[in-house]
Design an enzyme around this catalytic site. Structure first.
Site, short mmCIF file in Angstrom:
data_model
loop_
_atom_site.label_atom_id
_atom_site.label_comp_id
_atom_site.label_asym_id
_atom_site.label_seq_id
_atom_site.Cartn_x
_atom_site.Cartn_y
_atom_site.Cartn_z
N GLY A 8 51.40 72.89 48.32
CA GLY A 8 50.97 71.33 48.06
C GLY A 8 51.16 70.60 46.97
O GLY A 8 50.74 70.66 45.88
N GLY A 10 52.01 68.31 45.52
CA GLY A 10 51.24 66.67 45.74
C GLY A 10 51.30 66.47 44.10
O GLY A 10 51.18 66.56 43.07
N ALA A 11 50.13 65.20 44.35
CA ALA A 11 49.28 64.53 42.71
C ALA A 11 49.02 65.67 41.98
O ALA A 11 49.34 66.39 40.77
CB ALA A 11 48.55 64.00 43.23
N LYS A 175 30.75 67.33 39.94
CA LYS A 175 32.31 66.76 39.90
C LYS A 175 31.53 66.19 41.95
O LYS A 175 32.72 64.98 41.93
CB LYS A 175 33.14 67.56 40.15
CG LYS A 175 34.90 66.93 40.58
CD LYS A 175 35.84 65.97 39.48
CE LYS A 175 36.09 65.54 40.36
NZ LYS A 175 37.51 66.14 40.61
N ASN A 179 33.22 62.08 43.38
CA ASN A 179 34.02 61.67 44.25
C ASN A 179 32.90 61.58 45.13
O ASN A 179 34.20 59.98 46.36
CB ASN A 179 34.54 63.09 45.05
CG ASN A 179 35.52 63.66 43.97
OD1 ASN A 179 35.87 64.47 43.57
ND2 ASN A 179 36.17 63.13 43.42
N SER A 244 42.05 60.31 44.64
CA SER A 244 42.34 60.68 46.08
C SER A 244 42.31 60.56 47.14
O SER A 244 43.43 60.41 48.48
CB SER A 244 42.66 62.16 45.70
OG SER A 244 41.59 62.77 45.74
N GLU A 256 39.85 63.30 53.44
CA GLU A 256 38.57 64.37 53.10
C GLU A 256 37.40 63.14 53.07
O GLU A 256 36.06 64.17 52.34
CB GLU A 256 38.89 64.78 51.39
CG GLU A 256 40.67 65.67 51.28
CD GLU A 256 40.33 65.99 50.09
OE1 GLU A 256 40.33 65.63 48.72
OE2 GLU A 256 40.94 67.58 49.91
N1 LIG Z 1 44.50 63.66 43.03
C1 LIG Z 1 43.77 63.54 42.27
O1 LIG Z 1 43.67 63.05 41.15
C2 LIG Z 1 43.11 64.81 42.33
C3 LIG Z 1 42.23 65.17 43.45
N2 LIG Z 1 41.74 66.59 43.11
C4 LIG Z 1 41.45 67.53 43.93
O2 LIG Z 1 42.64 67.87 44.50
C5 LIG Z 1 43.26 68.29 46.15
C6 LIG Z 1 45.04 67.74 46.35
O3 LIG Z 1 44.88 67.02 46.11
P1 LIG Z 1 46.04 65.93 45.25
O4 LIG Z 1 46.93 66.30 44.80
O5 LIG Z 1 45.80 64.65 45.13
O6 LIG Z 1 47.22 65.56 46.73
P2 LIG Z 1 47.98 64.99 47.57
O7 LIG Z 1 47.92 65.08 48.74
O8 LIG Z 1 48.67 63.89 46.32
O9 LIG Z 1 48.96 66.01 47.51
C7 LIG Z 1 48.64 67.46 48.54
C8 LIG Z 1 50.22 67.81 49.06
O10 LIG Z 1 50.30 69.19 49.59
C9 LIG Z 1 50.89 68.94 50.64
N3 LIG Z 1 50.79 69.71 51.97
C10 LIG Z 1 49.97 69.78 53.12
N4 LIG Z 1 50.35 70.37 53.70
C11 LIG Z 1 51.04 71.62 52.75
C12 LIG Z 1 52.09 72.68 53.69
N5 LIG Z 1 51.22 73.10 54.81
N6 LIG Z 1 52.66 73.82 53.22
C13 LIG Z 1 53.12 72.50 51.59
N7 LIG Z 1 52.77 71.79 51.05
C14 LIG Z 1 51.53 70.75 51.86
C15 LIG Z 1 51.26 67.66 51.11
O11 LIG Z 1 52.83 67.29 51.63
P3 LIG Z 1 53.40 65.69 51.77
O12 LIG Z 1 54.16 65.43 50.35
O13 LIG Z 1 54.39 66.53 53.43
O14 LIG Z 1 52.12 64.79 52.18
C16 LIG Z 1 51.00 67.06 48.97
O15 LIG Z 1 52.15 67.42 48.59
C17 LIG Z 1 42.28 67.51 47.14
O16 LIG Z 1 41.30 68.13 47.41
C18 LIG Z 1 41.81 66.74 46.27
O17 LIG Z 1 40.49 66.18 46.42
C19 LIG Z 1 41.13 66.97 42.06
C20 LIG Z 1 41.22 66.61 41.08
C21 LIG Z 1 41.84 65.14 40.90
C1 LIG Z 2 37.51 62.04 40.11
C2 LIG Z 2 39.42 61.95 40.30
C3 LIG Z 2 39.63 60.64 40.90
C4 LIG Z 2 40.24 61.90 39.52
O1 LIG Z 2 39.46 63.06 38.93
C5 LIG Z 2 38.93 62.48 41.99
O2 LIG Z 2 38.98 63.80 41.99
C6 LIG Z 2 40.42 62.16 42.79
O3 LIG Z 2 40.86 62.10 42.57
O4 LIG Z 2 40.14 62.42 44.19
#
Ligand SMILES: NC(=O)C1=CN([C@@H]2O[C@H](COP(=O)(O)OP(=O)(O)OC[C@H]3O[C@@H](n4cnc5c(N)ncnc54)[C@H](OP(=O)(O)O)[C@@H]3O)[C@@H](O)[C@H]2O)C=CC1
Ligand SMILES: CC(C)(CO)C(=O)C(=O)O
Length: 294
Positions: A8, A10-11, A175, A179, A244, A256
């Site tokens: 995954g 992503g971010a 946390k 959220n 997110s 989510e």
């Molecule tokens: N963003 C933030 O600031 C924060 C997020 N979180 C938590 O972290 C977790 C991840 O969030 P975040 O990074 O924002 O999510 P994103 O949506 O940015 O990234 C998720 C990634 O997972 C990929 N993905 C989905 N399905 C698959 C698969 N089958 N195989 C491989 N890759 C896959 C997506 O691919 P595709 O590019 O194709 O969509 C995407 O690149 C969540 O639970 C979120 O709540 C926690 C703290 C901070």
């Molecule tokens: C609190 C925050 C915004 C960054 O840590 C987060 O958890 C999210 O974007 O899902």
């Protein structure tokens, strides 16, 4: 050399790839759904570029020492396909997700002894495949155990902070309180700055107060002062910061909802604690995600 796979990218996944990929101590694989070649991580201190080995087909994945799962909670089935190939008897699987149900979510997918739940505090925003903006410092909190300490050691030499705690449950509920309030941003399509509106802050406070009551009954230590800590956190974030859940709504992805607000309602029902504000939030977000067809 430790072999690491990040499912995954992503971010959060690209934030991990950007920092861990720089270490000569690691060989890092990105397990992606959408292909890309370069990770470009815009950090508060400059831009990091790296070219990890990007895999897009689970059958091509090797068995590794560590898997970091950074998909959204609703993409667990896709992560499971990767986990079947990436894990052997000595693999550890760290779950970098929001919510409080990390272990339950992956029970039946990997053996419980392999799992490490991680609370991630790191504001990051996905810009394009492989391109992410890390908007502030990153901290990962894990249970204090041998595996937890080994996880923290992976981040040595990076500015990402690894912390162990003897009370992970309370850290995860704190946390979740943060959220849960962020649902208001997704509902209003307004970034962090909306928390400066006192009426909106009051709605966030009501969401957090319910989460505190439910979390306490689940065994978490949660001060009443957490309500104001959450409001202060949104108010001190960059005014245009997008959480997110809000990012998912903007991109037309699933949200989510259940992991961040639904969980408060579900656990509340089991404990006979009423959670009308979170229930309303869940109803509205679900209606946005799947409008009734007549
Ligand atoms: N963003 C933030 O600031 C924060 C997020 N979180 C938590 O972290 C977790 C991840 O969030 P975040 O990074 O924002 O999510 P994103 O949506 O940015 O990234 C998720 C990634 O997972 C990929 N993905 C989905 N399905 C698959 C698969 N089958 N195989 C491989 N890759 C896959 C997506 O691919 P595709 O590019 O194709 O969509 C995407 O690149 C969540 O639970 C979120 O709540 C926690 C703290 C901070
Ligand atoms: C609190 C925050 C915004 C960054 O840590 C987060 O958890 C999210 O974007 O899902």
């Amino acid at each position: 050399m430790a072999h690491l796979a990040i499912i995954g990218p992503g971010a959060i996944g690209c934030t991990m790839l950007g920092w861990l990929g720089r270490s000569p101590a690691h060989r890092v694989f990105a397990c992606a759904r959408t292909p890309f070649e370069t990770v470009t991580l815009e950090t508060p201190d400059g831009v990091l570029e790296s070219r990890p080995t990007v895999l897009t087909v689970p059958a091509d994945a090797p068995v590794v020492d560590w898997v970091l799962v950074a998909t959204k909670t609703y993409d667990t089935a896709g992560a499971a396909e990767w986990l079947r190939r990436l894990t052997g008897p000595r693999t550890h699987v760290a779950i970098l997700q929001n919510g409080v149900e990390h272990l339950a979510r992956f029970a039946g997918i990997v053996a419980p002894g392999m799992l490490l739940p991680v609370v991630v505090d790191c504001p990051a925003e996905r810009i394009a495949p492989g391109r992410v903006r890390q908007r502030g410092p990153g901290r990962m909190t894990v249970p204090d155990s041998e595996v937890g300490r080994a996880f923290v050691a992976l981040f040595a030499g990076t500015p990402l902070e690894g912390l162990t705690t003897s009370d992970w449950r309370s850290v995860a509920w704190r946390k979740l309180c943060l959220n849960a309030a962020g649902a208001v941003n997704a509902l209003t399509l307004q970034p962090a700055r909306i928390a400066h509106d006192e009426a909106v802050a009051n709605l966030m406070r009501a969401i957090v107060r319910e989460a505190i009551l439910v979390g306490r009954r689940e065994g978490a230590t949660l001060d009443d002062a957490l309500t104001e800590t959450v409001i202060a956190s949104y108010r001190s974030a960059p005014p245009d910061a997008i959480n997110s859940l809000h990012a998912d709504r903007l991109a037309g992805r699933p949200m989510e909802i259940d992991a961040r607000n639904g969980v408060i309602v579900r656990f509340g029902r089991q404990q006979r604690i009423s959670t009308p504000v979170n229930e309303t939030v869940v109803t509205l977000l679900n209606a946005i995600a799947s409008p009734a067809k007549v």
